[in-house]
Scaffold this motif. Structure first.
Motif, mmCIF file in Angstrom:
data_model
loop_
_atom_site.group_PDB
_atom_site.id
_atom_site.type_symbol
_atom_site.label_atom_id
_atom_site.label_comp_id
_atom_site.label_asym_id
_atom_site.label_seq_id
_atom_site.Cartn_x
_atom_site.Cartn_y
_atom_site.Cartn_z
ATOM 1 N N GLY A 170 -3.959 -4.002 -21.277
ATOM 2 C CA GLY A 170 -5.267 -3.437 -20.995
ATOM 3 C C GLY A 170 -5.458 -3.023 -19.562
ATOM 4 O O GLY A 170 -6.557 -2.577 -19.196
ATOM 5 N N ASN A 171 -4.435 -3.163 -18.708
ATOM 6 C CA ASN A 171 -4.551 -2.775 -17.306
ATOM 7 C C ASN A 171 -4.189 -1.306 -17.130
ATOM 8 O O ASN A 171 -3.462 -0.717 -17.939
ATOM 9 N N THR A 172 -4.655 -0.728 -16.050
ATOM 10 C CA THR A 172 -4.350 0.660 -15.713
ATOM 11 C C THR A 172 -3.759 0.704 -14.312
ATOM 12 O O THR A 172 -4.400 0.276 -13.341
ATOM 13 N N HIS A 173 -2.522 1.203 -14.220
ATOM 14 C CA HIS A 173 -1.828 1.330 -12.947
ATOM 15 C C HIS A 173 -1.768 2.798 -12.559
ATOM 16 O O HIS A 173 -1.935 3.699 -13.394
ATOM 17 N N ILE A 174 -1.492 3.031 -11.291
ATOM 18 C CA ILE A 174 -1.467 4.392 -10.760
ATOM 19 C C ILE A 174 -0.136 4.589 -10.042
ATOM 20 O O ILE A 174 0.263 3.758 -9.207
ATOM 21 N N VAL A 175 0.572 5.682 -10.403
ATOM 22 C CA VAL A 175 1.905 5.956 -9.875
ATOM 23 C C VAL A 175 1.863 7.248 -9.077
ATOM 24 O O VAL A 175 1.290 8.257 -9.527
ATOM 25 N N ASN A 176 2.459 7.231 -7.887
ATOM 26 C CA ASN A 176 2.606 8.441 -7.078
ATOM 27 C C ASN A 176 3.785 9.243 -7.623
ATOM 28 O O ASN A 176 4.916 8.763 -7.641
ATOM 29 N N ILE A 177 3.540 10.478 -8.056
ATOM 30 C CA ILE A 177 4.584 11.287 -8.672
ATOM 31 C C ILE A 177 5.650 11.701 -7.667
ATOM 32 O O ILE A 177 6.835 11.774 -7.989
ATOM 33 N N GLU A 178 5.257 11.940 -6.420
ATOM 34 C CA GLU A 178 6.218 12.407 -5.430
ATOM 35 C C GLU A 178 7.221 11.324 -5.053
ATOM 36 O O GLU A 178 8.427 11.569 -5.011
ATOM 37 N N VAL A 181 6.412 5.555 -6.864
ATOM 38 C CA VAL A 181 6.154 4.136 -6.595
ATOM 39 C C VAL A 181 4.729 3.839 -7.022
ATOM 40 O O VAL A 181 3.869 4.720 -7.071
ATOM 41 N N LEU A 182 4.491 2.576 -7.325
ATOM 42 C CA LEU A 182 3.162 2.142 -7.756
ATOM 43 C C LEU A 182 2.204 2.063 -6.575
ATOM 44 O O LEU A 182 2.585 1.642 -5.476
ATOM 45 N N SER A 183 0.964 2.452 -6.836
ATOM 46 C CA SER A 183 -0.089 2.241 -5.853
ATOM 47 C C SER A 183 -0.632 0.818 -5.980
ATOM 48 O O SER A 183 -0.524 0.186 -7.033
ATOM 49 N N GLY A 184 -1.196 0.328 -4.903
ATOM 50 C CA GLY A 184 -1.810 -0.988 -4.960
ATOM 51 C C GLY A 184 -3.135 -0.992 -5.711
ATOM 52 O O GLY A 184 -3.693 -2.055 -5.992
ATOM 53 N N TYR A 185 -3.644 0.169 -6.043
ATOM 54 C CA TYR A 185 -4.903 0.290 -6.777
ATOM 55 C C TYR A 185 -4.627 0.005 -8.254
ATOM 56 O O TYR A 185 -3.850 0.711 -8.901
ATOM 57 N N VAL A 186 -5.257 -1.024 -8.792
ATOM 58 C CA VAL A 186 -5.073 -1.419 -10.193
ATOM 59 C C VAL A 186 -6.443 -1.654 -10.809
ATOM 60 O O VAL A 186 -7.326 -2.261 -10.179
ATOM 61 N N ILE A 187 -6.635 -1.174 -12.020
ATOM 62 C CA ILE A 187 -7.853 -1.436 -12.779
ATOM 63 C C ILE A 187 -7.521 -2.517 -13.802
ATOM 64 O O ILE A 187 -6.856 -2.243 -14.811
ATOM 65 N N ALA A 1106 -5.083 1.339 -0.407
ATOM 66 C CA ALA A 1106 -4.910 0.434 -1.550
ATOM 67 C C ALA A 1106 -3.829 -0.606 -1.335
ATOM 68 O O ALA A 1106 -3.731 -1.564 -2.111
ATOM 69 N N GLY A 1107 -2.996 -0.428 -0.318
ATOM 70 C CA GLY A 1107 -1.926 -1.384 -0.099
ATOM 71 C C GLY A 1107 -0.751 -1.139 -1.024
ATOM 72 O O GLY A 1107 -0.687 -0.161 -1.764
ATOM 73 N N LYS A 1108 0.217 -2.055 -1.003
ATOM 74 C CA LYS A 1108 1.411 -1.950 -1.824
ATOM 75 C C LYS A 1108 1.260 -2.756 -3.103
ATOM 76 O O LYS A 1108 0.609 -3.793 -3.126
ATOM 77 N N ALA A 1109 1.891 -2.240 -4.158
ATOM 78 C CA ALA A 1109 1.886 -2.966 -5.427
ATOM 79 C C ALA A 1109 2.923 -4.072 -5.402
ATOM 80 O O ALA A 1109 3.824 -4.101 -4.560
ATOM 81 N N SER A 1110 2.788 -4.996 -6.322
ATOM 82 C CA SER A 1110 3.740 -6.103 -6.419
ATOM 83 C C SER A 1110 5.127 -5.568 -6.770
ATOM 84 O O SER A 1110 5.278 -4.729 -7.665
ATOM 85 N N ARG A 1111 6.149 -6.027 -6.049
ATOM 86 C CA ARG A 1111 7.504 -5.558 -6.292
ATOM 87 C C ARG A 1111 8.025 -5.993 -7.657
ATOM 88 O O ARG A 1111 8.857 -5.329 -8.249
#
Length: 1187
Positions: A170-178, A181-187, A1106-1111
């Motif tokens: 049920g979570n929503t993650h955001i990925v930078n296409i260029e 890598v994952l953004s630290g912004y998570v819903i 948003a910072g870095k996402a968990s590795r």
């Protein structure tokens, strides 16, 4: 990367070619010891290992097991994902690309980077991939592997570099296409729902940004909860709760309302002003029952809500939603609702996904839908929405290869140039009508005809008896002509007891084909042991089909001494054979009847291929005829030959007579190389008991007969468990007696239930890793597959199988055979596995070549049958052709697969043929039509080399080159010890010839001719299956094909020259196109909030904010090149020229606009000056108080 090895040339390391001579050879292709080697045989070989390279070229057909669909509305290209990890990208005809994920995981979702030349794929192994489409063969740029969550839905807004990814939690993650890598912004899901809610909302099934405001993200959960998340404020704007599960959501373009489809077959409309309850609930296919309840309906899996400029009413398009009461007898449906009009389109197959094609890529503009792309499980259609009757577009891609399952294939390169236009003109009359008149909407990419193009035709045979001819020139595939062989036979009448059974059977399934493009003769072998001969005509005809019936079943007790054979000649006119009456002893009432009944009345035949002759094998002793395993036809001789595990039949199709019907043992005459052992009394008793003994073990017999014989046919060998013991001896060719049919198993019922097509064969063959344990032969391997013995008569009647005993018995048999032990069981079925007509020397003492028939058997024996054919046309139509066996020529290990003939200069000798003439054309009384023959005699083109020619013989294990007429073996090469050859062909490559082989362990090999030097040995397929085994075929020009899936044909090349030129032959997927500008909505609409608000995602999702996402959440797997280098590596010369042209056009347009603006300013200045001067003159003499 597939590992492969190239074998070094054995003749010379310094020169590019070698001289093939019996006195010098390679380690693998050495001349046979003590064999006569004429000194004048010196062939300059030009092929070397550097001429060969394996490369897949293109894949045709419908994507097997499709899963998802995507469309780029600017580039106008389409992508289809499959369950096996494949991606098909389609554009205009000729633009067709296939790519494969190495993991083989199913593709769950596809997302185009619209007009960017890139594609994002989400796979079932929870990995995201970014593909570069700016090159002719797409490649992966980046991959992102999720470790702790499963991907369920993805959404990429137009002109955005941030991809929203919903997960099963049920979570929503955001990925930078260029950077991928994952953004630290998570819903997080618990932030999206109310704190008082105790239940989990379920996986994310929908993500979309609001057309009104890109900073608002709509999240749909499976449980029925819909949430609008404010990305800037990081909070929920509103929540919607509905009792039924949600399957899809679609916005109105103004962003004020949206529609949801649910699991109960309902559609709900929600307005953002009041989200407490839906403003509308509809059940499109559900009626109100008498008690006031609604009908229960199936889920609506997807809905599209689109607006149109031409109509105030929107389009609502959805799949599913039928009531359960109605859907029982109805097919899957696509419903189009436009105002009060509801159109239901029934589909032949379940709907996988559909997309509505619109003119604009912007979600906040009026959509104007013009077509619907519908992806079905086994079909692909596009519906035209601009016409009221919603016709479909004519599909330019060959998506109907599997219309009926493919059972055999043939590949012909370098065909006569006139054959394709003729077949196309005839086939154009067969096309369906009622298609949309508009152009095919998937028109992206560019494709030009390559420089190396020559006529190529692919022929496919199918389970329903149809044969399709395809134009395969320039790595494309287009339908040319369709032939239905079932029209030759009578349809089973309803009154017959077997009519219901035939509905479940495929009695017309095509087993093999033989085609001569020059004479346009076409021959089809069916699974019901029938052969149909077709002639090509441009005119329609009303003719009678001639039918011949052959009794190709022999009793071994009848041929013990040579005297009996002399008293019963095996070749003569059919009238010399006395038929056995149906009621005579030893014959059942169903004997002497074929499996199918040919039409016995004049039949009107349209232009194209018209049936002329049908040859059928009869039932004998209550058993059906064995399937035909070999076939060859020669138009110059006017002869047709076919064989099976019982023997050989030769038919004169000009005189419509049977020339020869002979058992395999009779072909040897007195020169039988084997010492046949007598059988035990028990075996004799079982083989001669007929129907009486069959009834004792009826259960096991019926059980084995239910198995499909086609699944056991590899290379046309009779390995079926339904095969009966085939003993040979005195032939009997009766007439056509009529008799009643048995109800238990009538003669019209073929010996099979369902013709299992080559497309459905999924059984993997063992590979060479098992050879140490004893898979020493093809028989042992196939025995391991099918669990039956293929040669022992006793084991045919057993119901329980001992695997170890059977395996050891088969292995010991194959080992003894490979060690040249000449004693075999008399029950062994020696099938005729290959046939070849040609000019050769029938006997060692012959001085001139004559017409001959080369015969190869399953025991590795090569036999030669010389023929005496009258040369004058009148004599040819009246006199009888004489032919007979001349003894054994050669013996090889394994079944014989292929014959070919070379002259003493190493040039391939083509079979003679008759030049085509229209059999139904108008007669010219002044110039009567005569047969025009083209003969390639071995002695006509080699005066310098003297008489004689070379014969190339290839078996499952060996290849040999012999010199005719001395029959001296010049070269021998053991192709494989651990496996066996499935397909072998002598083909032309780089203006020379070679022997190409495909082995059961997946290796593709080429050998030089005549020295049999290994040139290439590549492990192309790690494992193979029976589908590939039955459909793999080589052709000239270094090409080959096989059925890679039940619905797709894979073409490949083994030529280095074609591999180098392949890039020029493929189409460009990406073409530089200006992105259309968004519509200017005007001041008032923008002022009152109708226009979309600007939204800076980088400021919100970037690492700084948003910072870095968990590795540990996801692992980034970089590709060979990043997105920033993708545009620089795009497209080749064509793309560069196109971009330069577009830049020049844009510069010219801007200069033109500048000139126009300058002219307008000058005109405006002059007008202002004129008006000012007029005002000055008007008020010049007036006082200030007069103004």
């Amino acid at each position: 990367m597939k590992k492969f090895r190239k074998v070094l040339d054995g003749l010379s390391s310094s020169s590019p070619g070698g001289v093939a001579s019996p006195l010098c050879g390679s380690a693998a292709g050495t001349p046979t010891a003590h064999a006569p080697t004429p000194q004048d045989i010196h062939v300059q070989e030009t092929l070397v290992s550097e001429n060969f390279q394996i490369c897949k070229t293109v894949r045709h057909g419908f994507p097997y097991q499709p899963t998802c669909l995507a469309f780029d509305p600017v580039q106008k290209i389409l992508a289809i994902g499959s369950r096996t990890g494949g991606i098909r990208i389609l554009g205009r005809p000729g633009v067709d690309c296939y790519s494969q994920h190495e993991s083989g995981a199913a593709v769950l979702q596809l997302q185009f980077l619209i007009n960017e030349g890139a594609l994002v794929t989400a796979c079932a192994d929870d990995t995201l991939h970014l593909w570069n489409l700016r090159q002719r063969r797409p490649a992966i740029l980046h991959s992102l592997k999720f470790n702790r969550e499963r991907i369920t839905f993805c959404h990429l807004p137009f002109q955005s570099k941030w991809l929203y990814v919903g997960t099963e939690r049920g979570n929503t993650h955001i990925v930078n296409i260029e950077s991928f890598v994952l953004s630290g912004y998570v819903i997080m899901w618990n932030k999206a729902i109310e704190l008082a809610t105790k239940a989990h909302p379920g996986p994310v099934v929908h993500l979309s940004d609001s057309p009104k405001d890109e900073g608002k993200l709509l999240i749909g959960f499976e449980s029925g909860t819909v949430v609008q998340w404010d990305l800037r404020a990081k909070k929920v704007d509103f929540r919607i709760y509905y009792d039924e599960a949600i399957h899809s959501v679609s916005w109105h373009h103004e962003g004020k309302q949206f529609m949801c489809s649910h699991s109960d077959g309902s559609l709900t409309m929600w307005n953002l002003r009041n989200t407490a309850r839906p403003i509308q609930i509809t059940y499109p296919h559900g009626k109100i029952l008498k008690d006031g309840r609604k009908e229960s309906c199936k889920p609506i899996l997807k809905v599209e809500y689109k607006t149109s400029r031409n109509s105030s009413e929107p389009y609502v398009i959805f799949s599913g939603g039928l009531s359960y009461d109605k859907s029982g007898g109805r097919r899957p449906t696509l419903t189009i609702m436009h105002g009060k009009a509801i159109t239901v389109l029934e589909m032949d197959h379940p709907i996988v996904e559909f997309l509505v094609l619109c003119d604009t890529p912007y979600s906040n503009e009026v959509q104007d839908p013009y077509a619907v792309v519908v992806l079905l499980e086994k079909d692909f259609i596009v519906v035209d929405l601009t016409q009221s009757n919603f016709p479909i577009f004519e599909n330019p891609y060959p998506m109907d290869i599997h219309e009926s399952p493919v059972t055999c294939t043939a590949y012909f390169a370098e065909c006569p140039p006139d054959i394709i236009p003729i077949l196309y003109s005839i086939g154009a009359k067969q096309k369906k009508t009622g298609y949309s008149h508009k152009e095919w909407p998937v028109s992206g990419g560019t494709w030009t005809l390559g420089s190396q193009t020559y006529p190529e035709i692919i022929v496919t045979g199918h389970a329903d008896g149809t044969v399709k001819f395809w134009d395969a020139s320039a790595i494309t595939l287009q339908m040319l002509y369709k032939l239905k062989t079932s029209k030759v036979f009578e349809k089973p009448k309803a009154g017959e007891g077997r009519a219901g059974e035939l509905a479940e059977e495929d009695p017309y399934a095509v087993q093999m084909v033989s085609w001569c493009p020059h004479s346009r003769l076409f021959c089809v072998v069916g699974i019901s042991a029938h052969v149909i001969l077709y002639r090509f005509s441009k005119h329609d005809a009303n003719t009678q089909i001639v039918s011949l019936e052959v009794r190709l079943q022999f009793d071994s007790e009848d041929v013990i001494s040579p005297s009996e054979t002399e008293n019963n000649p095996c070749f003569s006119d059919p009238s010399s054979h006395s038929p056995q009456p149906p009621g005579s002893p030893g014959s059942g009432t169903q004997d002497s009847l074929p499996c199918l009944k040919v039409k016995n009345r004049p039949v009107r035949m349209p232009p194209g291929y018209q049936a002329e002759l049908v040859v059928q094998l009869q039932w004998v002793d209550g058993e059906p005829p064995q399937q035909i395993t070999s076939l060859d036809i020669n138009s110059a001789y006017g002869l047709l030959a076919f064989g099976n595990c019982n023997g050989l039949t030769v038919v004169d199709y000009l005189q419509k007579t049977i020339l020869m019907c002979m058992g395999t043992l009779d072909l040897y005459g007195a020169a039988d190389p084997y010492q046949r052992l007598t059988r035990s009394p028990r075996k004799n008793r079982q083989s001669t008991s007929g129907l009486t003994e069959l009834s004792d073990n009826q259960v096991s017999m019926d059980m084995e007969r239910s198995k499909s014989p086609t699944s056991d046919h590899v290379n046309g060998h009779c390995t079926s468990p339904t095969s009966q013991p085939c003993s040979v001896g005195k032939p009997r060719i009766p007439g056509v007696p009529e008799g009643p049919r048995l109800t238990r198993r009538g003669p019209g019922r073929p010996p099979f239930r369902k013709a299992q097509s080559a497309a459905c064969m999924e059984i993997s063959l063992p590979v060479s890793s098992h050879t140490e344990g004893g898979y020493a032969s093809r028989r042992a391997m196939l025995q391991q597959l099918h669990g039956v013995s293929m040669y022992s008569h006793d084991e045919h009647h057993t119901t329980s199988y001992n695997w170890s005993e059977r395996e050891s018995r088969e292995n010991s048999f194959s080992r003894s055979r490979s060690s040249s032990v000449s004693s075999i069981d008399r029950d062994t079925k020696e099938s005729v596995t290959t046939l070849q007509f040609g000019e050769s020397y029938g006997r060692k003492g012959d001085a001139l070549p004559t017409a001959c028939l080369w015969v190869g058997t399953s025991l590795g024996v090569v036999l030669l049958l010389p023929m005496s054919i009258p040369t004058e046309e009148e004599e040819r139509l009246e006199d009888t052709i004489t032919m007979g066996p001349s003894g054994t020529v050669l013996m090889l290990k394994g079944s014989v697969l292929r014959f070919a003939f070379l002259d003493c200069g190493g040039t391939l000798i083509q079979s003679p043929y008759e030049v085509w003439r229209d059999p139904n054309g108008p007669e010219d009384p002044d110039r009567p039509r005569r047969r025009k023959l083209v003969n390639f005699s071995p002695s006509s083109s080699q005066e310098a080399c003297g008489d004689g020619h070379l014969a190339v013989v290839c078996s499952e294990k060996q290849a040999k080159v012999i010199l005719m007429p001395t029959q001296a073996v010049l070269f021998t090469h053991n192709i494989t010890e651990s496996s066996f050859v499935l397909r072998a062909d002598v083909v032309s490559v780089c203006n020379s010839v070679c022997l190409a082989c495909f082995c059961a362990n997946g290796h593709i090999m080429t050998l030089s001719l005549p020295s049999l030097r290994p040139l290439m040995d590549i492990n192309y397929l790690p494992l193979t299956d029976l589908r590939i085994a039955r459909t793999f075929v080589f052709t000239n020009g270094g090409q080959a094909l096989y059925l890679s899936s039940p619905t797709e044909i894979q073409r490949l090349t083994y030529s280095q020259e074609m591999t180098d030129n392949l890039q020029d032959m493929l189409g460009e997927l990406f073409t530089p196109i200006e992105t259309p500008e968004a519509q200017n909505k005007g001041f008032l609409k923008g002022f009152f909030g109708g226009n979309a608000q600007t939204f800076d995602r980088e400021e919100l999702f970037g690492e700084a904010a948003a910072g870095k996402a968990s590795r540990s959440l996801a692992q980034h797997i970089p590709g060979p090149m990043g997105l920033e280098n993708m545009k620089a590596a795009a497209g080749g010369v064509v793309g560069d020229l196109a971009r330069a042209r577009i830049a020049l056009d844009q510069r010219g347009e801007r200069l033109g606009e500048l000139e126009e603006r300058t002219a307008l300013m000058m005109n405006s200045a002059e007008t202002f000056s004129t008006h000012a001067h007029q005002v000055m003159l008007k008020h010049k003499d007036k006082k200030w108080y007069q103004l």
